[in-house]
Design an enzyme around this catalytic site. Sequence first.
Site, PDB file in Angstrom:
ATOM      1  N   LEU A 128       3.433 -31.479 -10.398  1.00  0.00           N
ATOM      2  CA  LEU A 128       4.677 -32.261 -10.485  1.00  0.00           C
ATOM      3  C   LEU A 128       4.519 -33.625  -9.798  1.00  0.00           C
ATOM      4  O   LEU A 128       4.801 -34.667 -10.389  1.00  0.00           O
ATOM      5  CB  LEU A 128       5.823 -31.468  -9.822  1.00  0.00           C
ATOM      6  CG  LEU A 128       7.139 -32.208  -9.620  1.00  0.00           C
ATOM      7  CD1 LEU A 128       7.833 -32.462 -10.957  1.00  0.00           C
ATOM      8  CD2 LEU A 128       8.087 -31.408  -8.719  1.00  0.00           C
ATOM      9  N   GLU A 366       6.684 -28.048  -1.814  1.00  0.00           N
ATOM     10  CA  GLU A 366       7.984 -27.801  -2.480  1.00  0.00           C
ATOM     11  C   GLU A 366       9.117 -28.638  -1.896  1.00  0.00           C
ATOM     12  O   GLU A 366      10.281 -28.276  -1.927  1.00  0.00           O
ATOM     13  CB  GLU A 366       8.424 -26.326  -2.492  1.00  0.00           C
ATOM     14  CG  GLU A 366       7.451 -25.186  -2.391  1.00  0.00           C
ATOM     15  CD  GLU A 366       6.285 -25.166  -3.320  1.00  0.00           C
ATOM     16  OE1 GLU A 366       5.813 -26.260  -3.691  1.00  0.00           O
ATOM     17  OE2 GLU A 366       5.812 -24.083  -3.660  1.00  0.00           O
TER      18      GLU A 366
HETATM   19  C1  FAD Z   1      -0.544 -29.492   1.422  1.00  0.00           C
HETATM   20  C2  FAD Z   1       0.220 -30.019   0.249  1.00  0.00           C
HETATM   21  C3  FAD Z   1       0.180 -29.314  -0.944  1.00  0.00           C
HETATM   22  C4  FAD Z   1       0.869 -29.810  -2.059  1.00  0.00           C
HETATM   23  N1  FAD Z   1       0.758 -29.144  -3.257  1.00  0.00           N
HETATM   24  C5  FAD Z   1       1.378 -29.647  -4.350  1.00  0.00           C
HETATM   25  C6  FAD Z   1       1.198 -29.024  -5.620  1.00  0.00           C
HETATM   26  O1  FAD Z   1       0.478 -28.022  -5.758  1.00  0.00           O
HETATM   27  N2  FAD Z   1       1.834 -29.551  -6.692  1.00  0.00           N
HETATM   28  C7  FAD Z   1       2.641 -30.649  -6.588  1.00  0.00           C
HETATM   29  O2  FAD Z   1       3.201 -31.069  -7.602  1.00  0.00           O
HETATM   30  N3  FAD Z   1       2.796 -31.286  -5.389  1.00  0.00           N
HETATM   31  C8  FAD Z   1       2.188 -30.816  -4.272  1.00  0.00           C
HETATM   32  N4  FAD Z   1       2.330 -31.442  -3.062  1.00  0.00           N
HETATM   33  C9  FAD Z   1       3.168 -32.616  -2.967  1.00  0.00           C
HETATM   34  C10 FAD Z   1       4.480 -32.370  -2.223  1.00  0.00           C
HETATM   35  O3  FAD Z   1       5.354 -31.584  -3.026  1.00  0.00           O
HETATM   36  C11 FAD Z   1       5.053 -33.749  -1.892  1.00  0.00           C
HETATM   37  O4  FAD Z   1       4.182 -34.353  -0.944  1.00  0.00           O
HETATM   38  C12 FAD Z   1       6.449 -33.668  -1.323  1.00  0.00           C
HETATM   39  O5  FAD Z   1       7.367 -33.179  -2.279  1.00  0.00           O
HETATM   40  C13 FAD Z   1       6.909 -35.061  -0.864  1.00  0.00           C
HETATM   41  O6  FAD Z   1       6.787 -35.973  -1.920  1.00  0.00           O
HETATM   42  P1  FAD Z   1       5.957 -37.316  -1.734  1.00  0.00           P
HETATM   43  O7  FAD Z   1       4.664 -36.979  -1.069  1.00  0.00           O
HETATM   44  O8  FAD Z   1       5.922 -38.016  -3.037  1.00  0.00           O
HETATM   45  O9  FAD Z   1       6.790 -38.119  -0.662  1.00  0.00           O
HETATM   46  P2  FAD Z   1       7.762 -39.347  -0.932  1.00  0.00           P
HETATM   47  O10 FAD Z   1       8.685 -39.047  -2.035  1.00  0.00           O
HETATM   48  O11 FAD Z   1       6.945 -40.579  -1.002  1.00  0.00           O
HETATM   49  O12 FAD Z   1       8.604 -39.322   0.405  1.00  0.00           O
HETATM   50  C14 FAD Z   1       8.131 -39.895   1.634  1.00  0.00           C
HETATM   51  C15 FAD Z   1       9.207 -39.689   2.698  1.00  0.00           C
HETATM   52  O13 FAD Z   1      10.431 -40.333   2.305  1.00  0.00           O
HETATM   53  C16 FAD Z   1      11.500 -39.390   2.262  1.00  0.00           C
HETATM   54  N5  FAD Z   1      12.345 -39.702   1.114  1.00  0.00           N
HETATM   55  C17 FAD Z   1      11.930 -39.945  -0.165  1.00  0.00           C
HETATM   56  N6  FAD Z   1      12.976 -40.183  -0.962  1.00  0.00           N
HETATM   57  C18 FAD Z   1      14.084 -40.084  -0.177  1.00  0.00           C
HETATM   58  C19 FAD Z   1      15.478 -40.227  -0.416  1.00  0.00           C
HETATM   59  N7  FAD Z   1      15.958 -40.486  -1.626  1.00  0.00           N
HETATM   60  N8  FAD Z   1      16.333 -40.074   0.630  1.00  0.00           N
HETATM   61  C20 FAD Z   1      15.859 -39.789   1.866  1.00  0.00           C
HETATM   62  N9  FAD Z   1      14.548 -39.635   2.155  1.00  0.00           N
HETATM   63  C21 FAD Z   1      13.678 -39.777   1.153  1.00  0.00           C
HETATM   64  C22 FAD Z   1      10.815 -38.023   2.078  1.00  0.00           C
HETATM   65  O14 FAD Z   1      11.642 -36.978   2.529  1.00  0.00           O
HETATM   66  C23 FAD Z   1       9.555 -38.216   2.901  1.00  0.00           C
HETATM   67  O15 FAD Z   1       9.863 -37.986   4.259  1.00  0.00           O
HETATM   68  C24 FAD Z   1       1.641 -30.989  -1.946  1.00  0.00           C
HETATM   69  C25 FAD Z   1       1.682 -31.678  -0.729  1.00  0.00           C
HETATM   70  C26 FAD Z   1       0.967 -31.215   0.356  1.00  0.00           C
HETATM   71  C27 FAD Z   1       0.995 -31.993   1.638  1.00  0.00           C
END
Ligand code: FAD
Length: 393
Positions: A128, A366
């Site tokens: 995703l 998640e």
């Molecule tokens: C160990 C690990 C395993 C993972 N495995 C998978 C996987 O198998 N499949 C998959 O699809 N993904 C996976 N992920 C991704 C994970 O789901 C995302 O890292 C997570 O959902 C956060 O999204 P992002 O990294 O894009 O952060 P961003 O969206 O860039 O967010 C960065 C920060 O800003 C905050 N933020 C963003 N938007 C808002 C808003 N509108 N209001 C307030 N705060 C906000 C967030 O809460 C976060 O603190 C994995 C991540 C890790 C670290």
Amino acid sequence: MNRAQTTEDLARRAEEIRNRAIEFRLEEAKEWGEEIERRGDIPDGLQPRLKELGFLGLTQPQWAGGEGLPLKLYFPILEEISRCHGSIRMMCHAFNSIWRTIGRGREEQQREWLPAIARGEKLVAFALTEPEAGTGIDLKTTATKENGRFVLRGRKHLITFANRADVFAVIAKTDSELGRYGLTAFLVPKGQPGMEIEEMPEMMGDRGCDHAVITFDECAVPENAVLGEVGQGFDVAVRGFLDQSRACIAQSAVGIAQESLERAVSHARRRKTFGKPIASRQAVQMRLAEMDISVQAGRLLCLDAAEKFDSGEDVAREAARAKAYAIQMVGEVTDGALSIFGGVGYISGSPVERLYRDARSLWFEEGTAEMQKMTIAERLLAEARRRERQNLR
Ligand SMILES: Cc1cc2nc3c(=O)[nH]c(=O)nc-3n(C[C@H](O)[C@H](O)[C@H](O)COP(=O)(O)OP(=O)(O)OC[C@H]3O[C@@H](n4cnc5c(N)ncnc54)[C@H](O)[C@@H]3O)c2cc1C
């Protein structure tokens, strides 16, 4: 294999497996964990061993060869497994949770994949998150219908076990006008032409797990690769998989926190300063007691989500509550354990140092705490609007 039929049979079976998980944690997990930390990858023997112990086929339906455990019975087992090592927890979670995306697919898709997943032989990864899109559904990966096929274009990243997986549940945009109803889920086997997997650098914790960037460059899949219906991608990803998976991540946090707490208690009893074990000091006792309260509070929030999920209710809010609370809790409890260990806890390879690092991945898997709180607030506000419409208080 004989499968449990009645509720009592299922509960007995779950208890047996939990005892096996406790035995594994006490007798084998340390050695596996040390090997993973030393090598930086998962030894070839681990997956077959977890399969042999029956830990990879706990939640899949019985018709597919899984134990068919409801979440309420699965969670105590997941807690034990989560106490072992981040990669062991991640492997069990991947087998026991991501299959639910396929569970929303057509019967042929389920028949093709679920038995092999339940046997611990085939793994599905969930794709995703994207490098060019934020948390949420503003995806840039598109799937366009061309000549009776869907062509995928875009990039995913941070995809756990992408190198190990046999098939991917990929969420892409099929209609940019329809918001969440413009998303579709696709089941894409590994090796599909136009799909490239590139390993990402090692992470802070859960050492041994691989994560990758997946690029879809004119990657054509047949129409029957759609999971569910076109436009149901949000439903497959969030309602079908992520909601329950958030509760699973919360339960994993409970496992890591419980392990940290028990290690902190036993260290506090052994470590003497100023002539007495630090466990005799009220300041240390208060901290241990606070850790204990919050671990149990996290466990009960998970149980609430599990019971509602098992009875077929929508658990978006309950799972989000459990996850938002549990990741904050595991942060505080692993921090507490590290403090109680003192300087020796900070040495690389100390048990609490590894638990502290492994716990951090749960903050992101998640969805972050902010995402969980947004889900809760959305539900609260929708309820308030509904009450207002009905002229209720
Ligand atoms: C160990 C690990 C395993 C993972 N495995 C998978 C996987 O198998 N499949 C998959 O699809 N993904 C996976 N992920 C991704 C994970 O789901 C995302 O890292 C997570 O959902 C956060 O999204 P992002 O990294 O894009 O952060 P961003 O969206 O860039 O967010 C960065 C920060 O800003 C905050 N933020 C963003 N938007 C808002 C808003 N509108 N209001 C307030 N705060 C906000 C967030 O809460 C976060 O603190 C994995 C991540 C890790 C670290």
